[in-house]
Design an enzyme around this catalytic site. Sequence first.
Site, PDB file in Angstrom:
ATOM      1  N   LYS A  66       7.015 -10.929  -1.665  1.00  0.00           N
ATOM      2  CA  LYS A  66       5.833 -11.448  -2.349  1.00  0.00           C
ATOM      3  C   LYS A  66       5.897 -11.260  -3.862  1.00  0.00           C
ATOM      4  O   LYS A  66       5.434 -12.119  -4.619  1.00  0.00           O
ATOM      5  CB  LYS A  66       4.567 -10.808  -1.786  1.00  0.00           C
ATOM      6  CG  LYS A  66       4.260 -11.232  -0.348  1.00  0.00           C
ATOM      7  CD  LYS A  66       2.948 -10.666   0.136  1.00  0.00           C
ATOM      8  CE  LYS A  66       2.665 -11.085   1.569  1.00  0.00           C
ATOM      9  NZ  LYS A  66       1.344 -10.607   2.051  1.00  0.00           N
ATOM     10  N   ARG A 152      -2.827   8.276  -1.392  1.00  0.00           N
ATOM     11  CA  ARG A 152      -2.215   9.607  -1.324  1.00  0.00           C
ATOM     12  C   ARG A 152      -1.852  10.101  -2.723  1.00  0.00           C
ATOM     13  O   ARG A 152      -2.066  11.264  -3.054  1.00  0.00           O
ATOM     14  CB  ARG A 152      -0.975   9.570  -0.422  1.00  0.00           C
ATOM     15  CG  ARG A 152      -0.477  10.939   0.016  1.00  0.00           C
ATOM     16  CD  ARG A 152       0.709  10.804   0.936  1.00  0.00           C
ATOM     17  NE  ARG A 152       0.366  10.127   2.179  1.00  0.00           N
ATOM     18  CZ  ARG A 152      -0.070  10.754   3.265  1.00  0.00           C
ATOM     19  NH1 ARG A 152      -0.238  12.060   3.256  1.00  0.00           N
ATOM     20  NH2 ARG A 152      -0.330  10.069   4.363  1.00  0.00           N
TER      21      ARG A 152
END
Length: 271
Positions: A66, A152
């Site tokens: 992409k 995270r």
Amino acid sequence: MSDRYAVIGNPIEHSKSPLIHAAFARQTGEDIEYDRLLGSLDDFAGDVRRFVAAGGRGLNVTVPFKEQAFALADRLSERAQRAGAVNTLSFEQGRILGDNTDGAGLVRDLGCNHLFRFAGSRILLLGAGGASRGVLFPLLGEDPASLTIANRTASKADELAAMARDTRVAGCGLDELAGQSFDLIVNGTAAGLKGEVPPIPGDCLRPGGWTYDMMYSSEPTAFVRWGQAHGAARALDGLGMLVEQAAESFQVWRGVMPDTGPVIEELRRGI
């Protein structure tokens, strides 16, 4: 001859896009041929140009291409520019046009198919990678009260939040979610590939809140199971998003919006 389209990715044999677009073509009477194309990790641009030279009219682009499709396009839609990634390529008069329909697919599945009310809601978006970036601005376009990006690595969430330039958007680490609660939690992480769930507090889902996993599977995904276990009013996977983003691509190419409901049902039965 039928107009040629395909989905390009690596791996690609698992893709349901040919089934989806074949169903759209039958439904709308559009004369198209749609295939899978295994992209070369070393020569994505060459694969695209060879497809165009062979008469190809458009490509859907999936992992891991992409960002390369974004760089290859001669012209980008506004939503592709904002997403920083392209999942739909069109070829017109020697030019490559790039678009991104992922966010539209997510919003349409939640809002139209399942009737989630975005306006005034508090949304938690898990992950700060390409999947989250692709849906960030379409979600903001639905007028939520706030949108929190949790990752995270907190700095990546902060960077994505800053890119939005919107006071409703904040970034944080997963370990900073304690004491916060949300009406909708969208999982844009890859944790599900390992059957895992991002480590978020069990009480961060408000009573009556919804969960949505961008991934889908024949069995409930790990995040769908998390939502069910934590009392979600609806715990949804991303099959509807897959079909809705494909329908948006189909409209970009053919100027016709297919009816997605029967296709989602068909896939759900055979998934």
